[in-house]
Write an enzyme that holds these catalytic residues in place. Sequence first.
Site, short mmCIF file in Angstrom:
data_model
loop_
_atom_site.label_atom_id
_atom_site.label_comp_id
_atom_site.label_asym_id
_atom_site.label_seq_id
_atom_site.Cartn_x
_atom_site.Cartn_y
_atom_site.Cartn_z
CB SER A 124 -0.91 0.07 1.20
OG SER A 124 -1.34 1.22 1.44
CE1 TYR A 149 -3.45 -0.47 5.21
CE2 TYR A 149 -4.10 -2.66 5.67
CZ TYR A 149 -3.69 -1.65 4.80
OH TYR A 149 -3.76 -1.91 3.36
CE LYS A 153 -1.42 -4.47 3.42
NZ LYS A 153 -1.79 -5.40 2.91
#
Length: 338
Positions: A124, A149, A153
């Site tokens: 992302s 979050y 990643k």
Amino acid sequence: MKICVTGGMGYIGSHTVIELIKEGHEPIIVDNLVNSNPEVLNRIQKITNVKPKFYQIDVRDEEKLDDCFKQEGFDAVIHFAGLKSVGESVKKPDLYFDNNIGSSKTLLKVMKKYNVKNIIFSSSATVYGVPKHVPLVETDPVGQAANPYGQTKIEIEKILINEAKQDEKMNIVLLRYFNPVGAHESGLIGEDPNDIPNNLMPYITQVAVGRLEQLTIFGNDYPTKDGTCIRDYIHVVDLALGHLAALKAIKENWGLKIYNLGTGKGTSVLELVNAFNQANNLNIKYQYGARRAGDVVVNYANADKALNELNWKATHNIVDMCRDAYLWQKQNPQGYKK
Ligand code: NAD
Ligand code: WQD
């Protein structure tokens, strides 16, 4: 190729499964349905006349994942499986670390046992943190994640980068998605968030079908042309095709590759609302509200590397994205839930 598609019942995964089938690949879905609906399989069959094999497995379940790999003999993995709500990750960081990082570690372990050397990972743009300049290029530093979050990643990228250093035969592709929106042109599959959408486009489409009262634009006092934040919205089908381009490019001893998947264009929140109204002949109700904590002002990609090395470029424009997003929601006002 026989491809293990983890998270293949989800928004981006299901769109990618369709393109894989169209290209003549054999995608096999591994998904625990924590954030998706079994109806997706029927919709994939309706669109492609193929019902892909589906293992309802948690990717963290090593025993079941092992059985699946033993049974199937995969050529490659596309790893979409993961929890992706920024807000939820702040409330439940341990869940996100365990689910996203734990599943990736288990997946890698099983891949190595069965000598599966090719993996494409859903990363992302969030890994860049607060951009120091735009457009972002792949050599820009991985920043400090603004939330758990985003941190998952960054951690999974590190694990995969390390894996590529340890084993030169591993072919590892990190695809950094910007802002995926839209839906398949049939309107049969699309984005179906649980609860109130955090993301802009599903919020707009739910206002459009009357599920939500009005959109609140989080801040119109940013230093941009119209005071609202700018993002790189990319059609989910373009994103799916980016995975096929990566799959096609993978070859022996290809090693580690990182690509931005974006359009290279920035669109403001207000511009997206206006494009949505224009594309669908609507007049979405909205108000301005306070800025949302954690939002960056401007974020968009330089996608030249994917064009030069994968021969991939996004082709859908913002009106296509708005038209397809609305068609999905109009045909499925409650998403996949009847
Ligand atoms: P999604 O929630 O629609 O799909 C994810 C799928 O993974 C769901 O079907 C869910 O059931 C499954 N899943 C989650 N944890 C699992 C586990 N432990 N075992 C098996 N299945 C599991 O999300 P999406 O929008 O399709 O995103 C797919 C991937 O792309 C995610 O990794 C996400 O972080 C990443 N990504 C998404 C965006 C975006 O804006 N949608 C942007 C950048 C990156
Ligand atoms: C876009 C713009 C909001 C909702 C997120 C994740 C990122 C990635 C993509 C997974 C912002 C504004 C939004 C609303 C609004 N996901 N907005 N009213 O924040 O760029 O990225 O999704 O990897 O990790 O952070 O996308 O759609 O949430 O917001 O004004 O009701 O729309 O402030 O400027 P974002 P978004």
